[in-house]
Design a protein around this motif. Sequence first.
Motif, PDB file in Angstrom:
ATOM      1  N   SER A 180      39.409  45.867  20.760  1.00 13.93           N
ATOM      2  CA  SER A 180      40.628  46.569  21.164  1.00 13.93           C
ATOM      3  C   SER A 180      40.369  47.651  22.203  1.00 13.93           C
ATOM      4  N   LYS A 181      39.141  48.122  22.319  1.00 15.13           N
ATOM      5  CA  LYS A 181      38.815  49.171  23.280  1.00 15.13           C
ATOM      6  C   LYS A 181      38.189  48.623  24.558  1.00 15.13           C
ATOM      7  N   ALA A 182      38.327  47.329  24.793  1.00 16.60           N
ATOM      8  CA  ALA A 182      37.796  46.721  26.022  1.00 16.60           C
ATOM      9  C   ALA A 182      38.486  47.320  27.244  1.00 16.60           C
ATOM     10  N   ILE A 183      37.755  47.432  28.331  1.00 18.48           N
ATOM     11  CA  ILE A 183      38.300  48.000  29.564  1.00 18.48           C
ATOM     12  C   ILE A 183      37.987  47.088  30.744  1.00 18.48           C
ATOM     13  N   ARG A 184      38.792  47.212  31.794  1.00 18.23           N
ATOM     14  CA  ARG A 184      38.548  46.441  33.009  1.00 18.23           C
ATOM     15  C   ARG A 184      37.433  47.093  33.818  1.00 18.23           C
ATOM     16  N   THR A 185      36.648  46.258  34.498  1.00 17.94           N
ATOM     17  CA  THR A 185      35.547  46.763  35.308  1.00 17.94           C
ATOM     18  C   THR A 185      35.229  45.735  36.392  1.00 17.94           C
ATOM     19  N   THR A 186      34.163  45.950  37.092  1.00 13.44           N
ATOM     20  CA  THR A 186      33.690  45.000  38.103  1.00 13.44           C
ATOM     21  C   THR A 186      32.205  44.752  37.881  1.00 13.44           C
ATOM     22  N   ASN A 187      31.735  43.678  38.451  1.00 14.10           N
ATOM     23  CA  ASN A 187      30.310  43.369  38.370  1.00 14.10           C
ATOM     24  C   ASN A 187      29.528  44.460  39.107  1.00 14.10           C
ATOM     25  N   PRO A 188      28.675  45.219  38.425  1.00 12.20           N
ATOM     26  CA  PRO A 188      27.961  46.314  39.088  1.00 12.20           C
ATOM     27  C   PRO A 188      26.985  45.854  40.155  1.00 12.20           C
ATOM     28  N   TYR A 189      26.644  44.566  40.155  1.00 13.03           N
ATOM     29  CA  TYR A 189      25.766  44.056  41.204  1.00 13.03           C
ATOM     30  C   TYR A 189      26.519  43.826  42.514  1.00 13.03           C
ATOM     31  N   ALA A 190      27.835  43.756  42.455  1.00 18.47           N
ATOM     32  CA  ALA A 190      28.647  43.493  43.643  1.00 18.47           C
ATOM     33  C   ALA A 190      29.003  44.802  44.332  1.00 18.47           C
ATOM     34  N   ALA A 191      28.793  44.874  45.645  1.00 21.36           N
ATOM     35  CA  ALA A 191      29.114  46.076  46.400  1.00 21.36           C
ATOM     36  C   ALA A 191      30.628  46.269  46.447  1.00 21.36           C
ATOM     37  N   SER A 192      31.066  47.497  46.241  1.00 23.61           N
ATOM     38  CA  SER A 192      32.501  47.765  46.157  1.00 23.61           C
ATOM     39  C   SER A 192      33.221  47.416  47.456  1.00 23.61           C
ATOM     40  N   GLN A 193      32.559  47.577  48.601  1.00 22.53           N
ATOM     41  CA  GLN A 193      33.223  47.275  49.870  1.00 22.53           C
ATOM     42  C   GLN A 193      33.495  45.794  50.040  1.00 22.53           C
ATOM     43  N   ASP A 194      32.858  44.952  49.205  1.00 21.85           N
ATOM     44  CA  ASP A 194      33.085  43.519  49.289  1.00 21.85           C
ATOM     45  C   ASP A 194      34.151  43.035  48.312  1.00 21.85           C
ATOM     46  N   LEU A 195      34.647  43.933  47.455  1.00 21.65           N
ATOM     47  CA  LEU A 195      35.566  43.519  46.395  1.00 21.65           C
ATOM     48  C   LEU A 195      37.024  43.562  46.802  1.00 21.65           C
ATOM     49  N   TYR A 196      37.367  44.463  47.685  1.00 24.94           N
ATOM     50  CA  TYR A 196      38.769  44.700  47.964  1.00 24.94           C
ATOM     51  C   TYR A 196      39.116  44.316  49.406  1.00 24.94           C
ATOM     52  N   PRO A 197      40.332  43.862  49.628  1.00 20.48           N
ATOM     53  CA  PRO A 197      40.743  43.473  50.988  1.00 20.48           C
ATOM     54  C   PRO A 197      40.624  44.649  51.958  1.00 20.48           C
ATOM     55  N   HIS A 198      40.207  44.344  53.154  1.00 18.49           N
ATOM     56  CA  HIS A 198      40.062  45.397  54.146  1.00 18.49           C
ATOM     57  C   HIS A 198      40.745  44.970  55.447  1.00 18.49           C
ATOM     58  N   LYS A 199      41.184  45.953  56.197  1.00 12.71           N
ATOM     59  CA  LYS A 199      41.813  45.682  57.472  1.00 12.71           C
ATOM     60  C   LYS A 199      40.746  45.597  58.562  1.00 12.71           C
ATOM     61  N   VAL A 200      40.957  44.695  59.476  1.00 13.70           N
ATOM     62  CA  VAL A 200      40.022  44.545  60.595  1.00 13.70           C
ATOM     63  C   VAL A 200      40.156  45.754  61.513  1.00 13.70           C
TER      64      VAL A 200
END
Length: 349
Positions: A180-200
Amino acid sequence: MKKTVAALALVAALAGGAARGQNIPEQTVEVIPDLTSPDQLKDPSGILPDDPIEPFLLTKQNGPFMVLAKTFRGPDSDRLALALVKELRQEHGLPAYILRTKDWPGRSNIRNIPPQADPQVARASVNVPEKYRTYDEAAVLVGDEKTQEAAVKLHHKVKKIKPKCLDEVSSIFPWREGLSKAIRTTNPYAASQDLYPHKVDRLVVEMNSGDGSIARCPGQYSLQVAEFTGRATFNEKDSAFQGHLALLKSPLRTAASDAEKMANVLRKDKDVAKLGQPIFVFHDRTSSKVYVGSFNAPDDPQAGALRDALLKLAVPLIDGKSRSKTVDTMIVPAGALTDLAPIKANFVK
């Protein structure tokens, strides 16, 4: 099971009633029960798996959006995490993985381990003496979601799961059930700048529109040999960084032209030409870099031979003997190839 019930709202209601002179009826406020005393915690009574843990370890390829289901600490953390991962996979059909502190000590300066290491390094291995300086902790992460929306749905699903393997595991928080206390996260091996959409960045695209741009490199990897950038200092009162005139003298102003000049000299040098590798440049808002070669694998044996040859040419290229043109800055071939995927992402709309 007792819990705190709208404590702030109740206090506000009581205060308002008292201010109006009303009689406040007696109300019972439920409270959170006491924590379980550490000396009352019991060892896991169930049979824990003895399978090799390596096939279940988290890798850079998993995720990137995930759910942190549970964290275990202590000498049995590995086997407890393995039991939970196996149940999530077999009973619920969920991709689950184990991340151990000893494999990814992100809060420590451990040699050759992400995120301190080069981006190409991503492995679950810590040798002595580091492995004796990390405590036993294993986290269970769930999911191979590619979007945040999918991770939200997975999060709601995981929170409702009550794994059987946790029934016989003592906890200092007796009111917590299942995941019940699970939380959302990301793979710590993945660089954050590669996770989210970016503008050219249109400026970066324009700066790299030439024929020698790294955007035109056919391979996925190349060898960086030089970088031209601005100054850096730890002294806030350094006169070289004070005032508008200091900006006009910054080497960043000529970084792009310096990189292009070096690239042109390397292209025309007879010894560099014998190596049979193309020369590229990459410009962004903070630096300009020069690359040599095009490769499809980070461990290409030809890259090693290229680096050795360029090391031998570093002094002759700046010395000027028997050369019509020389570089103004000595080339310094990097120890590993650069993955061009993040760089080329700057040119993809």
